[in-house]
Write an enzyme that holds these catalytic residues in place. Structure first.
Site, PDB file in Angstrom:
ATOM      1  N   CYS A   2       0.716  -1.161   0.154  1.00 33.40           N
ATOM      2  CA  CYS A   2       0.075   0.019  -0.022  1.00 33.40           C
ATOM      3  C   CYS A   2       0.897   1.187  -0.066  1.00 33.40           C
ATOM      4  O   CYS A   2       1.793   1.325   0.823  1.00 33.40           O
ATOM      5  CB  CYS A   2      -0.950   0.235   0.978  1.00 33.40           C
ATOM      6  SG  CYS A   2      -2.102  -1.023   1.303  1.00 33.40           S
ATOM      7  N   ARG A  27       3.827  -0.163  -4.779  1.00 32.95           N
ATOM      8  CA  ARG A  27       3.745  -0.664  -3.424  1.00 32.95           C
ATOM      9  C   ARG A  27       2.371  -1.666  -3.517  1.00 32.95           C
ATOM     10  O   ARG A  27       2.077  -2.164  -2.392  1.00 32.95           O
ATOM     11  CB  ARG A  27       3.397   0.507  -2.524  1.00 32.95           C
ATOM     12  CG  ARG A  27       4.770   1.094  -2.361  1.00 32.95           C
ATOM     13  CD  ARG A  27       4.677   2.191  -1.640  1.00 32.95           C
ATOM     14  NE  ARG A  27       4.495   1.776  -0.013  1.00 32.95           N
ATOM     15  CZ  ARG A  27       5.547   1.368   0.581  1.00 32.95           C
ATOM     16  NH1 ARG A  27       6.763   1.774   0.238  1.00 32.95           N
ATOM     17  NH2 ARG A  27       5.242   0.945   1.722  1.00 32.95           N
ATOM     18  N   TRP A  74      -2.707  -2.949  -1.588  1.00 33.30           N
ATOM     19  CA  TRP A  74      -2.497  -4.272  -1.544  1.00 33.30           C
ATOM     20  C   TRP A  74      -3.221  -4.957  -0.529  1.00 33.30           C
ATOM     21  O   TRP A  74      -2.949  -4.692   0.677  1.00 33.30           O
ATOM     22  CB  TRP A  74      -0.943  -4.504  -1.439  1.00 33.30           C
ATOM     23  CG  TRP A  74      -0.270  -5.936  -1.800  1.00 33.30           C
ATOM     24  CD1 TRP A  74      -0.159  -6.468  -3.162  1.00 33.30           C
ATOM     25  CD2 TRP A  74      -0.511  -6.956  -0.952  1.00 33.30           C
ATOM     26  NE1 TRP A  74       0.186  -7.723  -2.794  1.00 33.30           N
ATOM     27  CE2 TRP A  74       0.068  -8.232  -1.423  1.00 33.30           C
ATOM     28  CE3 TRP A  74      -0.613  -7.145   0.714  1.00 33.30           C
ATOM     29  CZ2 TRP A  74       0.279  -9.361  -0.839  1.00 33.30           C
ATOM     30  CZ3 TRP A  74      -0.310  -8.308   1.424  1.00 33.30           C
ATOM     31  CH2 TRP A  74      -0.021  -9.363   0.554  1.00 33.30           C
ATOM     32  N   ASN A 100      -1.587   2.614   5.457  1.00 36.18           N
ATOM     33  CA  ASN A 100      -0.692   1.089   5.061  1.00 36.18           C
ATOM     34  C   ASN A 100      -0.322   0.491   6.348  1.00 36.18           C
ATOM     35  O   ASN A 100       0.368   1.132   7.145  1.00 36.18           O
ATOM     36  CB  ASN A 100       0.464   1.928   4.404  1.00 36.18           C
ATOM     37  CG  ASN A 100       1.539   0.935   4.077  1.00 36.18           C
ATOM     38  OD1 ASN A 100       1.221  -0.357   4.092  1.00 36.18           O
ATOM     39  ND2 ASN A 100       2.938   1.567   4.047  1.00 36.18           N
ATOM     40  N   GLY A 101      -0.575  -0.667   6.453  1.00 35.12           N
ATOM     41  CA  GLY A 101      -0.213  -1.386   7.383  1.00 35.12           C
ATOM     42  C   GLY A 101      -1.388  -2.319   7.954  1.00 35.12           C
ATOM     43  O   GLY A 101      -2.388  -2.669   7.130  1.00 35.12           O
ATOM     44  N   GLU A 487      17.232 -17.858  -7.568  1.00 30.11           N
ATOM     45  CA  GLU A 487      16.644 -16.467  -7.896  1.00 30.11           C
ATOM     46  C   GLU A 487      16.398 -16.626  -9.445  1.00 30.11           C
ATOM     47  O   GLU A 487      15.227 -15.836  -9.643  1.00 30.11           O
ATOM     48  CB  GLU A 487      17.976 -15.774  -7.888  1.00 30.11           C
ATOM     49  CG  GLU A 487      17.931 -14.270  -8.095  1.00 30.11           C
ATOM     50  CD  GLU A 487      16.733 -13.457  -7.726  1.00 30.11           C
ATOM     51  OE1 GLU A 487      16.170 -13.989  -6.705  1.00 30.11           O
ATOM     52  OE2 GLU A 487      16.423 -12.410  -8.091  1.00 30.11           O
ATOM     53  N   LYS A 491      12.465 -15.280 -10.436  1.00 29.05           N
ATOM     54  CA  LYS A 491      12.317 -14.280 -11.337  1.00 29.05           C
ATOM     55  C   LYS A 491      11.268 -14.876 -12.221  1.00 29.05           C
ATOM     56  O   LYS A 491      10.019 -14.306 -12.820  1.00 29.05           O
ATOM     57  CB  LYS A 491      13.476 -13.996 -12.119  1.00 29.05           C
ATOM     58  CG  LYS A 491      14.428 -13.171 -11.331  1.00 29.05           C
ATOM     59  CD  LYS A 491      14.169 -11.794 -10.875  1.00 29.05           C
ATOM     60  CE  LYS A 491      13.296 -11.580  -9.675  1.00 29.05           C
ATOM     61  NZ  LYS A 491      14.301 -11.390  -8.521  1.00 29.05           N
ATOM     62  N   GLU A 494       7.682 -15.117 -10.706  1.00 27.83           N
ATOM     63  CA  GLU A 494       6.712 -13.962 -10.248  1.00 27.83           C
ATOM     64  C   GLU A 494       6.293 -13.255 -11.417  1.00 27.83           C
ATOM     65  O   GLU A 494       5.294 -12.520 -11.198  1.00 27.83           O
ATOM     66  CB  GLU A 494       7.730 -13.082  -9.216  1.00 27.83           C
ATOM     67  CG  GLU A 494       8.729 -12.532  -9.629  1.00 27.83           C
ATOM     68  CD  GLU A 494       9.691 -11.860  -8.502  1.00 27.83           C
ATOM     69  OE1 GLU A 494       9.117 -11.466  -7.557  1.00 27.83           O
ATOM     70  OE2 GLU A 494      10.651 -11.801  -8.784  1.00 27.83           O
ATOM     71  N   HIS A 510      17.823 -36.901  -6.779  1.00 25.70           N
ATOM     72  CA  HIS A 510      16.867 -37.177  -5.812  1.00 25.70           C
ATOM     73  C   HIS A 510      15.469 -36.981  -5.916  1.00 25.70           C
ATOM     74  O   HIS A 510      15.012 -36.973  -4.983  1.00 25.70           O
ATOM     75  CB  HIS A 510      17.785 -36.601  -4.542  1.00 25.70           C
ATOM     76  CG  HIS A 510      19.252 -37.081  -4.362  1.00 25.70           C
ATOM     77  ND1 HIS A 510      19.396 -38.267  -3.926  1.00 25.70           N
ATOM     78  CD2 HIS A 510      20.131 -36.455  -4.602  1.00 25.70           C
ATOM     79  CE1 HIS A 510      20.783 -38.346  -3.959  1.00 25.70           C
ATOM     80  NE2 HIS A 510      21.160 -37.158  -4.483  1.00 25.70           N
ATOM     81  N   LYS A 609       6.067  -4.393  -4.002  1.00 22.11           N
ATOM     82  CA  LYS A 609       7.417  -4.050  -3.836  1.00 22.11           C
ATOM     83  C   LYS A 609       7.889  -4.343  -2.339  1.00 22.11           C
ATOM     84  O   LYS A 609       8.985  -4.789  -2.169  1.00 22.11           O
ATOM     85  CB  LYS A 609       7.680  -2.762  -4.430  1.00 22.11           C
ATOM     86  CG  LYS A 609       9.273  -2.596  -4.612  1.00 22.11           C
ATOM     87  CD  LYS A 609       9.779  -3.246  -5.589  1.00 22.11           C
ATOM     88  CE  LYS A 609      11.372  -3.091  -5.737  1.00 22.11           C
ATOM     89  NZ  LYS A 609      11.978  -4.315  -6.260  1.00 22.11           N
TER      90      LYS A 609
HETATM   91  C1  F6R Z   1      11.615 -10.786  -5.815  1.00 24.86           C
HETATM   92  C2  F6R Z   1      11.190  -9.573  -4.745  1.00 24.86           C
HETATM   93  C3  F6R Z   1      10.835 -10.116  -3.300  1.00 24.86           C
HETATM   94  C4  F6R Z   1      11.801  -9.477  -2.389  1.00 24.86           C
HETATM   95  C5  F6R Z   1      11.725  -9.671  -0.957  1.00 24.86           C
HETATM   96  C6  F6R Z   1      12.357  -8.830   0.142  1.00 24.86           C
HETATM   97  O1  F6R Z   1      11.976 -10.431  -7.149  1.00 24.86           O
HETATM   98  O2  F6R Z   1      11.472  -8.625  -5.140  1.00 24.86           O
HETATM   99  O3  F6R Z   1      11.317 -11.444  -3.152  1.00 24.86           O
HETATM  100  O4  F6R Z   1      13.328  -9.672  -2.388  1.00 24.86           O
HETATM  101  O5  F6R Z   1      10.114  -9.250  -0.557  1.00 24.86           O
HETATM  102  O6  F6R Z   1      12.125  -7.660  -0.217  1.00 24.86           O
HETATM  103  P1  F6R Z   1      13.245  -6.618   0.415  1.00 24.86           P
HETATM  104  O7  F6R Z   1      14.598  -7.055  -0.221  1.00 24.86           O
HETATM  105  O8  F6R Z   1      12.934  -5.020   0.161  1.00 24.86           O
HETATM  106  O9  F6R Z   1      13.444  -6.815   1.973  1.00 24.86           O
END
Ligand code: F6R
Length: 614
Positions: A2, A27, A74, A100-101, A487, A491, A494, A510, A609
């Site tokens: 949010c 956000r 969100w 937000n929260g 990773e 990517k 998501e 395994h 984000k």
């Molecule tokens: C994946 C992604 C999330 C963040 C995670 C931690 O692309 O962006 O998995 O890495 O939410 O976020 P931060 O780094 O802001 O603590």
């Protein structure tokens, strides 16, 4: 999660709030809304994104106003729809709030308010909060600022709020605990944002409201700040913003994610600037310099983080073990915080976070501090909660990362981990001057080698075309590149919504090998010095089961080149630095697949984000 925005002053509040919401959309983006006051209160809300709100607002409400608040959501409590969207209005129709929260004890308070005759239209915790504020204001006969303060002392949870009263539309009251809130100070005007981007065009002066503080913001009048808990007046620091507007724009790229992938050479140069001093053969890192003894005598390092930052931590584990010979454990912050972790006096906890606001990471850091650990933060966002919660730390200097999928944050976090490990390893006498200098030379060359890896963009786009219709995908890597496989899979998941799993290459037999057939592509990281022969054997095992191979190989490779269906060559470097290069094609592959599938790359469904809720 949010984004909240607010404005009070002489300018048009609608324009400022809407533009602010556009910038904060990363956000959360499942619904949005705005409240403006100009002789009457005008509220417009909609399920969906800010552009939908713009269309609706233009048709339905007067856009003339000098005070306004807005929200991009969100969803946590209640599905995304017009009713649950913020702003929310109190029962007497006078107070309007954005939040937000999460208010954790909202259900109890809601029942108490229902007993007092209040009714609720939405399923949100926020509507409970605004009515609690109204109830306190009426029963205690206090001003809005005081009512907010008293109401907040009854709630548990996390909040950044902006609230105003249409009966007194010359002030906005803000408060925060656990969720970020920045206040921009203009000439006779005040701006509010979950980060500073909503007011970057208007002022360079910013206050980052601290935990448990409330502010009464007025135009052309004195602004006041208090501690929520004890009413004491505070004078927060006014900081000067260094962020430039161009840093938060797409700069000719189709998506922020693509821009941020291409920014990595520059981002790493910025991470290394002033720290890696090749001529002098030294690394300067004030967070480590000032605490060198703690690091050289550390018995154990625990790295905590979430998502991509956790993956960077896993690379860190390999790095610290190899270069500084310190035992490392890497923990999901969300697990660490609810365990009873064993922290001894000489232990160090490193928290990694791009946003600096991730609720689980923050809570895990607090726990580590309570248990006596020295907590070191690796963070991108300047002034964020995690930077303030750390005993010491280092910024990654990646610049704003707006695409929800993390890219440059990952590579710059790893770069910081190399600098730290090298500095500590050298101070402990683990690595010789020669080895140290070789690392410095190679690290310094990484930005241009990333540039080279980026030049395979078109080839990667062609590969994306071939595998975009798969429903599952396996990513394999070994050693330093096992976390890169994780990773890469994250990517792809998501942003393209294709199911993907990362595995250590040798683990394939395994279990995951059972999945392999002609419909499941496997991305294999097969760098020249990373257990090469063993990974080649894994590739052959996949091929004998008709699996398609996309290999990331080192320039000059012969074997894998011949057997893989597709390959991408990365420049040669020290094996332990290869994650900085192998990551790049995986980011581009996910990007192109998602674009070809018509997905919203920068704002994938269900994600946000900055994850400021548990
Ligand atoms: C994946 C992604 C999330 C963040 C995670 C931690 O692309 O962006 O998995 O890495 O939410 O976020 P931060 O780094 O802001 O603590």
């Amino acid at each position: 999660m949010c984004g909240i925005v607010g404005y009070i002053g002489d300018k048009n509040a609608y324009e400022i709030v809407i533009n602010g919401l556009r910038r904060l959309e990363y956000r959360g983006y499942d619904s949005s809304g705005i409240a403006l006051y100009n002789s009457e209160l005008n509220v417009c809300k909609t399920k969906g994104k800010v552009e939908k709100l713009v269309k609706k607002a233009k048709k339905n409400i007067s856009l003339e106003a000098n005070i306004g608040i807005g929200h991009t959501r969100w969803a946590t409590h209640g599905e995304p729809n017009n009713v649950n969207a913020h702003p929310l209005i109190s029962n007497n129709g006078s107070l309007v709030i954005v939040h937000n929260g999460i208010i954790e004890n909202y259900a109890t308070i809601k029942n108490e308010l229902i007993d007092k005759g209040y009714n609720f239209k939405s399923e949100t915790d926020t509507e409970v909060l605004v009515n609690l504020i109204e109830y306190v204001q009426e029963t205690e006969n206090v001003k809005l600022g005081k009512a907010v303060q008293l109401a907040l002392s009854q709630v548990f949870g996390a909040y950044a709020i902006a609230v105003f009263d249409k009966k007194k539309p010359d002030e906005i009251v803000v408060a925060r605990l656990g969720s970020p809130l920045a206040i921009g100070i203009g000439e006779g005007e005040m701006f509010i944002g979950s980060d500073v981007t909503p007011f970057l065009d208007f002022t360079r002066k910013v206050i980052y409201l601290d935990e448990g503080q409330v502010g009464v913001l007025r135009n052309h009048k004195e602004t006041k700040f208090y501690e929520i808990s004890n009413d004491s007046i505070i004078s927060p620091n006014i900081e000067t913003l260094e962020l430039e507007l161009s840093e938060i724009e797409k700069g000719g790229f189709d998506h922020f994610m693509l821009k941020e992938i291409h920014e990595q050479p520059k981002a790493i140069i910025d991470t290394l600037r002033g720290r890696l001093k090749l001529n002098k053969g030294i690394i300067k890192l004030s967070g480590i310099d000032n605490n060198l003894n703690k690091f050289t005598s550390a018995n154990k390092i625990t790295i905590i983080g979430c998502g991509t930052s956790w993956h960077a931590g896993l690379v860190g584990e390999y790095i610290f073990e190899k270069i500084s010979r310190i035992p490392v454990e890497v923990e999901y912050a969300s697990e660490f915080r609810y365990r009873d972790p064993i922290i001894n006096p000489n232990d160090i906890v490193i928290a990694i976070s791009q946003s600096g606001e991730t609720a689980d990471t923050l809570a895990a850091m607090k726990l580590a501090k309570e248990k006596g650990a020295f907590v070191f933060g690796i963070c991108n966002v300047v002034g964020s909660s995690i930077t303030r919660e750390s005993n010491s730390g280092t910024y990654t200097h990646a610049g704003p990362e707006i695409g929800v999928a993390s890219t440059k944050a990952f590579t710059t976090q790893i770069t910081v981990l190399y600098l730290m490990a090298l500095k500590i390893g050298k101070a402990k006498g683990i690595i010789s001057n020669n080895v140290f200098n070789k690392y410095l030379t190679e690290l310094n060359l990484i930005p241009e080698k990333i540039e080279k890896s980026l030049s395979f963009n078109n080839k990667i786009e062609e590969i994306a075309d071939q595998i975009k219709d798969s429903t599952n995908c396996l990513y394999l890597g070994r050693g330093f590149n096992f976390p890169v496989a994780l990773e890469g899979a994250l990517k792809l998941k998501e942003i393209s919504y294709i199911h993907a799993e990362g595995y250590p290459a040798a683990e394939m037999k395994h279990g995951p090998i059972a999945l392999i057939d002609e419909n499941m592509p496997t991305v294999v990281i097969a760098t020249a010095k990373g257990h090469y022969e063993k990974v080649v054997s894994n590739i052959r095992e996949i091929q004998s089961r008709k699996g398609k191979i996309i290999a990331i190989i080192t320039k000059g490779d012969k074997d894998v080149k011949e057997i893989a269906d597709y390959y991408i060559e990365i420049p040669e470097t020290i094996e332990s630095l290869t994650p900085l290069l192998t990551t790049i094609p995986l980011q581009l592959l996910s990007y192109h697949i998602a674009v070809k599938l018509g997905k919203n790359v920068d704002q994938p469904r269900n994600l946000a984000k900055s994850v400021t809720v548990e």
